[in-house]
Design a protein around this motif. Structure first.
Motif, PDB file in Angstrom:
ATOM      1  N   VAL A 160       0.276 -11.608 -16.053  1.00  0.00           N
ATOM      2  CA  VAL A 160      -0.691 -10.511 -15.998  1.00  0.00           C
ATOM      3  C   VAL A 160      -1.353 -10.565 -14.619  1.00  0.00           C
ATOM      4  N   GLY A 161      -1.508  -9.420 -13.984  1.00  0.00           N
ATOM      5  CA  GLY A 161      -1.982  -9.393 -12.592  1.00  0.00           C
ATOM      6  C   GLY A 161      -3.250  -8.581 -12.385  1.00  0.00           C
ATOM      7  N   GLU A 162      -3.621  -8.465 -11.123  1.00  0.00           N
ATOM      8  CA  GLU A 162      -4.950  -7.953 -10.759  1.00  0.00           C
ATOM      9  C   GLU A 162      -5.070  -6.430 -10.600  1.00  0.00           C
ATOM     10  N   GLY A 163      -3.973  -5.686 -10.722  1.00  0.00           N
ATOM     11  CA  GLY A 163      -4.108  -4.231 -10.604  1.00  0.00           C
ATOM     12  C   GLY A 163      -3.739  -3.719  -9.223  1.00  0.00           C
ATOM     13  N   PRO A 164      -3.890  -2.410  -8.989  1.00  0.00           N
ATOM     14  CA  PRO A 164      -3.437  -1.806  -7.724  1.00  0.00           C
ATOM     15  C   PRO A 164      -4.141  -2.402  -6.501  1.00  0.00           C
ATOM     16  N   GLN A 165      -3.410  -2.472  -5.407  1.00  0.00           N
ATOM     17  CA  GLN A 165      -3.985  -3.005  -4.165  1.00  0.00           C
ATOM     18  C   GLN A 165      -3.605  -2.126  -2.991  1.00  0.00           C
ATOM     19  N   ARG A 166      -4.532  -2.021  -2.041  1.00  0.00           N
ATOM     20  CA  ARG A 166      -4.205  -1.353  -0.790  1.00  0.00           C
ATOM     21  C   ARG A 166      -3.499  -2.360   0.107  1.00  0.00           C
ATOM     22  N   LEU A 167      -2.458  -1.924   0.812  1.00  0.00           N
ATOM     23  CA  LEU A 167      -1.732  -2.788   1.740  1.00  0.00           C
ATOM     24  C   LEU A 167      -2.083  -2.401   3.166  1.00  0.00           C
ATOM     25  N   ASP A 168      -1.749  -3.280   4.078  1.00  0.00           N
ATOM     26  CA  ASP A 168      -1.971  -3.013   5.490  1.00  0.00           C
ATOM     27  C   ASP A 168      -1.080  -1.836   5.939  1.00  0.00           C
ATOM     28  N   ASP A 169      -1.565  -1.050   6.893  1.00  0.00           N
ATOM     29  CA  ASP A 169      -0.780   0.100   7.365  1.00  0.00           C
ATOM     30  C   ASP A 169       0.584  -0.319   7.921  1.00  0.00           C
ATOM     31  N   SER A 170       0.693  -1.588   8.368  1.00  0.00           N
ATOM     32  CA  SER A 170       1.987  -2.043   8.899  1.00  0.00           C
ATOM     33  C   SER A 170       3.050  -2.077   7.794  1.00  0.00           C
ATOM     34  N   GLU A 171       2.615  -2.034   6.534  1.00  0.00           N
ATOM     35  CA  GLU A 171       3.580  -2.046   5.418  1.00  0.00           C
ATOM     36  C   GLU A 171       3.928  -0.637   4.948  1.00  0.00           C
ATOM     37  N   SER A 172       3.498   0.371   5.725  1.00  0.00           N
ATOM     38  CA  SER A 172       3.725   1.755   5.316  1.00  0.00           C
ATOM     39  C   SER A 172       5.208   2.077   5.167  1.00  0.00           C
ATOM     40  N   LEU A 173       5.509   2.955   4.214  1.00  0.00           N
ATOM     41  CA  LEU A 173       6.891   3.416   4.022  1.00  0.00           C
ATOM     42  C   LEU A 173       7.193   4.590   4.954  1.00  0.00           C
ATOM     43  N   LEU A 174       6.142   5.055   5.674  1.00  0.00           N
ATOM     44  CA  LEU A 174       6.309   6.194   6.588  1.00  0.00           C
ATOM     45  C   LEU A 174       6.175   5.735   8.040  1.00  0.00           C
ATOM     46  N   THR A 175       6.926   6.371   8.936  1.00  0.00           N
ATOM     47  CA  THR A 175       6.818   6.060  10.364  1.00  0.00           C
ATOM     48  C   THR A 175       5.527   6.678  10.902  1.00  0.00           C
ATOM     49  N   SER A 176       5.214   6.383  12.167  1.00  0.00           N
ATOM     50  CA  SER A 176       3.957   6.900  12.722  1.00  0.00           C
ATOM     51  C   SER A 176       3.990   8.429  12.872  1.00  0.00           C
ATOM     52  N   ASP A 177       5.182   9.040  12.843  1.00  0.00           N
ATOM     53  CA  ASP A 177       5.180  10.509  12.844  1.00  0.00           C
ATOM     54  C   ASP A 177       5.358  11.098  11.441  1.00  0.00           C
ATOM     55  N   GLY A 178       5.188  10.229  10.437  1.00  0.00           N
ATOM     56  CA  GLY A 178       5.129  10.741   9.063  1.00  0.00           C
ATOM     57  C   GLY A 178       6.468  10.958   8.384  1.00  0.00           C
ATOM     58  N   ASN A 179       7.522  10.296   8.854  1.00  0.00           N
ATOM     59  CA  ASN A 179       8.822  10.421   8.186  1.00  0.00           C
ATOM     60  C   ASN A 179       9.159   9.112   7.469  1.00  0.00           C
ATOM     61  N   PRO A 180       9.976   9.189   6.388  1.00  0.00           N
ATOM     62  CA  PRO A 180      10.265   7.954   5.647  1.00  0.00           C
ATOM     63  C   PRO A 180      11.080   6.956   6.467  1.00  0.00           C
ATOM     64  N   LYS A 181      10.734   5.685   6.328  1.00  0.00           N
ATOM     65  CA  LYS A 181      11.490   4.648   7.062  1.00  0.00           C
ATOM     66  C   LYS A 181      12.861   4.429   6.409  1.00  0.00           C
ATOM     67  N   ASN A 182      12.895   4.533   5.073  1.00  0.00           N
ATOM     68  CA  ASN A 182      14.176   4.305   4.377  1.00  0.00           C
ATOM     69  C   ASN A 182      14.626   5.595   3.714  1.00  0.00           C
ATOM     70  N   LEU A 183      15.694   6.166   4.238  1.00  0.00           N
ATOM     71  CA  LEU A 183      16.241   7.382   3.639  1.00  0.00           C
ATOM     72  C   LEU A 183      17.628   7.081   3.097  1.00  0.00           C
ATOM     73  N   LYS A 184      17.908   7.579   1.890  1.00  0.00           N
ATOM     74  CA  LYS A 184      19.280   7.395   1.356  1.00  0.00           C
ATOM     75  C   LYS A 184      20.183   8.415   2.018  1.00  0.00           C
ATOM     76  N   SER A 185      21.347   7.941   2.457  1.00  0.00           N
ATOM     77  CA  SER A 185      22.232   8.919   3.155  1.00  0.00           C
ATOM     78  C   SER A 185      22.968   9.744   2.113  1.00  0.00           C
TER      79      SER A 185
END
Ligand code: PMV
Length: 393
Positions: free
Chosen positions: A368-393
């Motif tokens: 059992v865990g502590e609930g939702p957490q905010r992560l550091d921006d460096s862990e974002s799934l989006l690039t600095s111009d707002g596009n996804p880092k991982n896209l399925k081809s």
């Protein structure tokens, strides 16, 4: 450009939610209680960026672009959060910015866990964080995405109160106790090999509400008692009571499914073998040491204390041997020290032959865990111009 990245985990109900009094607002017929799992082993992660240069709202789910505005549930969550933001924010300019949303689950769909609960809880928590509203009442908004998602907004042990009002404003989740109150509470998810498609929860609940004669009895007589007793057991860290109610609740939920006309069957032969094994295990121990619970699928979730895990998994391996997966693949998550049972331990358990071979694809060991957490921006799934880092081809 404003951005936020958060993660949230699924929850496993010990008092089950099954049946809606309002399908549109997702209002349940009864209260329910669950433990929110740790985000270390299983989690949904969401990044949202708002920027004045974005021309449209966009969303990517597990690497594939999806249309936000076709999804009423997602739309409702966004609109409700924006409504609160309108009332609370001094500077409302961010509300005019379009959003780029990127969401990923790190847990296998085969685990049969309600990925929607973690997904919607994470989505609502991330958007609220972006708008600076993370301390507002968010459970009623997550509920609009997926009912059980409201319980994943908090960590630890959480009660979703069904509420009575027609507008649903009193149908919210509250924390009974944080994970730190009972840090020894661990969970094993036994992922069974069978993958037959089951009736989804929306259809299953509708049919049960319309046709089950037992459902009203359960709501009026059993759930209130179970809620009171299990809340007390959680507060007193009384595992035997917690475990017994958890198993009775699971059994009763599946009895309602069988009482639905036509009946719905979610557990399979392997599930029943697990239930039988756990009753035997507890009988040998002289008290409840492990408690199974099954949702709308065949996989078992087992609640047990940390001190019991190694012994339990050693017995489980003896009676459900696996020769397909390697050890590392087989037991995932928190490491477990597994021992082989000797002849006298096998004899004294009373079941001599294995109950089933290769019954589970793998086992996830979590807590059992502590609930939702905010992560550091460096862990974002989006690039600095707002596009996804991982896209399925
Ligand atoms: O929130 P839903 O629609 O995924 O329904 C969840 C129903 C159960 O998992 C079977 C029980 C529960 O309370 O989580």
């Amino acid at each position: 450009m404003l951005t936020a990245t958060c993660k949230a985990a699924p929850n496993i109900a010990v008092v089950k939610y099954w049946g809606k009094r309002d399908e549109q607002l997702i209002l349940p017929v009864n209260d329910s209680i669950s433990g929110t799992l740790s985000t270390d082993e299983l989690s949904a992660k969401t990044s949202i960026t708002a920027d004045p240069t974005f021309t449209e709202d966009k969303m990517w789910l597990n690497g594939t672009e999806v249309t936000i505005w076709d999804n009423d549930r997602l739309k409702n969550c966004i609109e409700y959060l924006k409504k609160i933001a309108q009332e609370k924010l001094a500077d409302k300019s961010i509300l005019n910015y379009k959003l780029h949303i990127c969401s990923e689950n790190d847990f296998p769909t085969a685990a049969g866990l309600a990925s929607s609960a973690a997904g919607y809880a994470c989505f609502v928590y991330t958007l609220a964080t972006l708008y600076g509203l993370e301390n507002e009442e968010l459970t009623g908004i997550a509920r609009l995405g997926s009912g059980s998602a409201c319980r994943s907004i908090y960590g630890g042990f959480v009660q979703w109160k069904s509420g009575e009002l027609a507008d649903g404003s009193d149908s919210i989740a509250v924390q009974i106790a944080p994970a730190s109150h009972w840090p020894e509470m661990h969970v094993l998810i036994l992922v069974v090999s069978d993958e037959r498609k089951k009736v989804g929860s929306t259809v299953g609940m509708r049919l049960a509400t319309e046709t089950s004669e037992l459902l009203n009895y359960r709501r009026n007589h059993c759930v209130p008692k179970h809620v009171e007793e299990i809340t007390r057991a959680i507060l007193n860290r009384d595992f035997p009571t917690f475990g017994e109610i958890t198993m009775r609740e699971s059994n009763q939920f599946h009895a309602i499914c069988l009482d639905t006309y036509p009946p719905m069957i979610y557990m399979n032969d392997q599930s029943h073998c697990v239930s039988h094994f756990i009753h035997k295990y507890n009988e040998k121990a002289g008290e409840v040491k492990a408690a199974y619970t099954f949702d709308a699928g065949a996989n078992a979730c087992v609640y047990l204390l940390e001190s019991e895990v190694a012994k339990f998994v050693s017995y489980l391996n003896a009676y459900f041997p696996n020769n397909i997966a390697t050890n590392d693949e087989y037991i995932r998550g928190i490491p477990v020290q597994v021992n082989s049972l000797n002849e006298s331990e096998i004899q004294s358990f009373g079941v001599v032959a294995p109950l089933a071979k290769n019954a589970f694809k793998y086992i996830i060991h979590t807590k059992v865990g502590e609930g939702p957490q905010r992560l550091d921006d460096s862990e974002s799934l989006l690039t600095s111009d707002g596009n996804p880092k991982n896209l399925k081809s």
